[in-house]
Write a protein that holds these residues in place. Structure first.
Motif, PDB file in Angstrom:
ATOM      1  N   VAL A  78      -7.180   1.292 -10.108  1.00 38.10           N
ATOM      2  CA  VAL A  78      -6.521   0.478 -11.132  1.00 38.10           C
ATOM      3  C   VAL A  78      -5.868  -0.723 -10.474  1.00 38.10           C
ATOM      4  N   ILE A  79      -5.077  -0.468  -9.432  1.00 37.67           N
ATOM      5  CA  ILE A  79      -4.408  -1.549  -8.712  1.00 37.67           C
ATOM      6  C   ILE A  79      -4.326  -1.204  -7.235  1.00 37.67           C
ATOM      7  N   ALA A  80      -4.485  -2.214  -6.422  1.00 38.49           N
ATOM      8  CA  ALA A  80      -4.309  -2.099  -4.973  1.00 38.49           C
ATOM      9  C   ALA A  80      -3.145  -2.994  -4.586  1.00 38.49           C
ATOM     10  N   ARG A  81      -2.200  -2.436  -3.857  1.00 37.23           N
ATOM     11  CA  ARG A  81      -1.080  -3.229  -3.354  1.00 37.23           C
ATOM     12  C   ARG A  81      -1.263  -3.362  -1.852  1.00 37.23           C
ATOM     13  N   CYS A  82      -1.336  -4.581  -1.401  1.00 39.50           N
ATOM     14  CA  CYS A  82      -1.580  -4.852   0.010  1.00 39.50           C
ATOM     15  C   CYS A  82      -0.319  -5.461   0.615  1.00 39.50           C
ATOM     16  N   PHE A  83       0.267  -4.746   1.551  1.00 39.70           N
ATOM     17  CA  PHE A  83       1.476  -5.191   2.235  1.00 39.70           C
ATOM     18  C   PHE A  83       1.058  -5.762   3.589  1.00 39.70           C
ATOM     19  N   GLU A 128      -1.995   0.380  -0.530  1.00 41.90           N
ATOM     20  CA  GLU A 128      -1.613   1.463  -1.428  1.00 41.90           C
ATOM     21  C   GLU A 128      -2.473   1.359  -2.685  1.00 41.90           C
ATOM     22  N   LEU A 129      -2.944   2.491  -3.194  1.00 35.03           N
ATOM     23  CA  LEU A 129      -3.820   2.495  -4.351  1.00 35.03           C
ATOM     24  C   LEU A 129      -3.273   3.332  -5.497  1.00 35.03           C
ATOM     25  N   THR A 130      -3.493   2.857  -6.719  1.00 35.53           N
ATOM     26  CA  THR A 130      -3.312   3.655  -7.916  1.00 35.53           C
ATOM     27  C   THR A 130      -4.701   3.847  -8.490  1.00 35.53           C
ATOM     28  N   VAL A 131      -5.076   5.108  -8.714  1.00 33.79           N
ATOM     29  CA  VAL A 131      -6.436   5.457  -9.073  1.00 33.79           C
ATOM     30  C   VAL A 131      -6.440   6.296 -10.339  1.00 33.79           C
ATOM     31  N   ARG A 132      -7.333   5.963 -11.282  1.00 39.53           N
ATOM     32  CA  ARG A 132      -7.565   6.814 -12.452  1.00 39.53           C
ATOM     33  C   ARG A 132      -8.697   7.737 -12.084  1.00 39.53           C
TER      34      ARG A 132
END
Length: 135
Positions: A78-83, A128-132
């Motif tokens: 759904v969304i990937a957050r890249c730090f 970091e990933l949010t996955v359905r």
């Protein structure tokens, strides 16, 4: 069958699709997974490479292992957050090719976040990933 994630790139926002991601992801109800930030650490304890792109390749590979463990694919992100430490447009452009390769044509939402430091001084990038979860 209705797709579980619908991607949108409204014409009134910058063209994220041209860069390989989406401005908006609409998720159908279902089970979700939250994948901790993946960094360039490897299970065999090899040293972290100093090169940013090489780190991103390892990060992407680690994220793919996490997806496989979930029975998910990049299309389920759904969304990937890249730090990233020392975030600049040039450094961001360097990590995009291996990141987009890991997405394999999926275009999840992406957020890039500049940070002062990560979990260890040799780390430059974390994903970091949010996955359905499918099915």
């Amino acid at each position: 069958m209705t797709p579980t994630i619908v991607r949108l790139n409204p014409a009134s926002l910058p063209d994220a699709a041209a860069m390989g991601y989406s401005q908006i992801s609409i998720v159908e109800p279902g089970r979700m997974a939250y994948v901790s930030g993946q960094v360039a650490w490897r299970p065999n304890g090899e040293p972290v490479p100093a090169d940013l792109v090489e780190q991103m390749k390892i990060v992407a590979a680690n994220a793919k292992v996490a997806l496989d463990a979930l029975g998910a694919s990049p299309a389920d992100i759904v969304i990937a957050r890249c730090f990233m430490t020392d975030l600049t447009p040039d450094r961001l452009n360097q990590i995009f090719p291996p990141l987009l390769a890991m997405f394999n044509g999926a275009m999840p939402c992406i957020t890039g976040v500049g940070v002062a430091a990560l979990a260890a001084p040799d780390l430059q990038v974390e994903l970091e990933l949010t996955v359905r979860l499918p099915g």
